[in-house]
Motif scaffolding. Sequence first.
Motif, PDB file in Angstrom:
ATOM      1  N   LYS A   9       0.838  -1.193   0.000  1.00 13.03           N
ATOM      2  CA  LYS A   9       0.000   0.000   0.000  1.00 13.03           C
ATOM      3  C   LYS A   9       0.872   1.240   0.000  1.00 13.03           C
ATOM      4  O   LYS A   9       1.904   1.287   0.655  1.00 13.03           O
ATOM      5  N   MET A  10       0.443   2.237  -0.744  1.00 15.72           N
ATOM      6  CA  MET A  10       1.209   3.475  -0.779  1.00 15.72           C
ATOM      7  C   MET A  10       1.247   4.123   0.601  1.00 15.72           C
ATOM      8  O   MET A  10       0.374   3.878   1.435  1.00 15.72           O
ATOM      9  N   THR A  11       2.279   4.924   0.828  1.00 14.26           N
ATOM     10  CA  THR A  11       2.466   5.564   2.117  1.00 14.26           C
ATOM     11  C   THR A  11       2.661   7.062   1.938  1.00 14.26           C
ATOM     12  O   THR A  11       3.244   7.507   0.938  1.00 14.26           O
ATOM     13  N   PRO A  12       2.187   7.865   2.902  1.00 11.89           N
ATOM     14  CA  PRO A  12       2.413   9.304   2.837  1.00 11.89           C
ATOM     15  C   PRO A  12       3.910   9.603   2.919  1.00 11.89           C
ATOM     16  O   PRO A  12       4.643   8.944   3.648  1.00 11.89           O
ATOM     17  N   LYS A  13       4.334  10.606   2.171  1.00 17.56           N
ATOM     18  CA  LYS A  13       5.751  10.968   2.115  1.00 17.56           C
ATOM     19  C   LYS A  13       5.956  12.361   2.706  1.00 17.56           C
ATOM     20  O   LYS A  13       5.220  13.290   2.395  1.00 17.56           O
ATOM     21  N   GLN A  14       6.958  12.482   3.551  1.00 18.62           N
ATOM     22  CA  GLN A  14       7.361  13.795   4.061  1.00 18.62           C
ATOM     23  C   GLN A  14       8.013  14.555   2.910  1.00 18.62           C
ATOM     24  O   GLN A  14       8.756  13.975   2.129  1.00 18.62           O
ATOM     25  N   PHE A  15       7.735  15.855   2.771  1.00 18.01           N
ATOM     26  CA  PHE A  15       8.361  16.664   1.741  1.00 18.01           C
ATOM     27  C   PHE A  15       8.665  18.035   2.317  1.00 18.01           C
ATOM     28  O   PHE A  15       8.080  18.447   3.314  1.00 18.01           O
ATOM     29  N   LYS A  16       9.639  18.724   1.722  1.00 23.19           N
ATOM     30  CA  LYS A  16      10.186  19.928   2.345  1.00 23.19           C
ATOM     31  C   LYS A  16       9.156  21.040   2.547  1.00 23.19           C
ATOM     32  O   LYS A  16       9.254  21.800   3.495  1.00 23.19           O
ATOM     33  N   GLU A  17       8.161  21.138   1.700  1.00 21.80           N
ATOM     34  CA  GLU A  17       7.150  22.192   1.836  1.00 21.80           C
ATOM     35  C   GLU A  17       6.076  21.881   2.875  1.00 21.80           C
ATOM     36  O   GLU A  17       5.268  22.750   3.220  1.00 21.80           O
ATOM     37  N   ALA A  18       6.045  20.659   3.384  1.00 19.34           N
ATOM     38  CA  ALA A  18       5.018  20.262   4.364  1.00 19.34           C
ATOM     39  C   ALA A  18       5.094  21.176   5.590  1.00 19.34           C
ATOM     40  O   ALA A  18       6.162  21.387   6.147  1.00 19.34           O
ATOM     41  N   ASN A  19       3.961  21.718   5.983  1.00 15.39           N
ATOM     42  CA  ASN A  19       3.918  22.617   7.136  1.00 15.39           C
ATOM     43  C   ASN A  19       2.908  22.176   8.200  1.00 15.39           C
ATOM     44  O   ASN A  19       2.648  22.892   9.153  1.00 15.39           O
ATOM     45  N   VAL A  20       2.348  20.985   8.021  1.00 13.21           N
ATOM     46  CA  VAL A  20       1.406  20.429   8.991  1.00 13.21           C
ATOM     47  C   VAL A  20       1.441  18.905   8.861  1.00 13.21           C
ATOM     48  O   VAL A  20       1.745  18.378   7.792  1.00 13.21           O
ATOM     49  N   THR A  21       1.164  18.219   9.963  1.00 16.25           N
ATOM     50  CA  THR A  21       1.001  16.764   9.913  1.00 16.25           C
ATOM     51  C   THR A  21      -0.345  16.432  10.535  1.00 16.25           C
ATOM     52  O   THR A  21      -0.565  16.661  11.725  1.00 16.25           O
ATOM     53  N   PHE A  22      -1.238  15.931   9.719  1.00 16.07           N
ATOM     54  CA  PHE A  22      -2.556  15.531  10.203  1.00 16.07           C
ATOM     55  C   PHE A  22      -2.441  14.192  10.928  1.00 16.07           C
ATOM     56  O   PHE A  22      -1.653  13.332  10.539  1.00 16.07           O
ATOM     57  N   ALA A  23      -3.208  14.035  11.977  1.00 19.23           N
ATOM     58  CA  ALA A  23      -3.315  12.776  12.738  1.00 19.23           C
ATOM     59  C   ALA A  23      -2.008  12.340  13.386  1.00 19.23           C
ATOM     60  O   ALA A  23      -1.840  11.163  13.685  1.00 19.23           O
ATOM     61  N   LYS A  24      -1.095  13.272  13.648  1.00 23.94           N
ATOM     62  CA  LYS A  24       0.189  12.842  14.225  1.00 23.94           C
ATOM     63  C   LYS A  24       0.040  12.329  15.653  1.00 23.94           C
ATOM     64  O   LYS A  24       0.868  11.551  16.100  1.00 23.94           O
ATOM     65  N   ASP A  25      -0.991  12.733  16.364  1.00 24.61           N
ATOM     66  CA  ASP A  25      -1.212  12.257  17.726  1.00 24.61           C
ATOM     67  C   ASP A  25      -2.449  11.362  17.822  1.00 24.61           C
ATOM     68  O   ASP A  25      -3.074  11.282  18.873  1.00 24.61           O
ATOM     69  N   GLN A  26      -2.782  10.721  16.707  1.00 21.76           N
ATOM     70  CA  GLN A  26      -3.940   9.828  16.687  1.00 21.76           C
ATOM     71  C   GLN A  26      -3.458   8.442  16.256  1.00 21.76           C
ATOM     72  O   GLN A  26      -3.337   8.157  15.068  1.00 21.76           O
TER      73      GLN A  26
END
Length: 94
Positions: A9-26
């Motif tokens: 299954k595909m996975t979300p990728k961190q990228f340099k422009e990312a300025n938020v992470t959804f569900a990081k504490d879920q």
Amino acid sequence: MLNNQILNKMTPKQFKEANVTFAKDQPEYQPLPAFRNDSPQGEVITCWNLTFKERIRILFKGEIWLSLLTFNKPLTPSFITTKKSDVLASENDS
């Protein structure tokens, strides 16, 4: 929890422009790095890594399927691309 790459299954990728992470504490969800644009349209842009099997499937079938949860509200516009420059102004197109 099994690695999504093992499950093909595909996975979300961190990228340099990312300025938020959804569900990081879920813990029930996978963290989703994103770029959230503070604009009238409120764009949220994510990047995904595909497994080898998914890349082959796209190469031969030429299809991508998208599922959106609307919670019975109007569908919001969506855009899918393979080019970063289609969604983000950047020095390098990845």
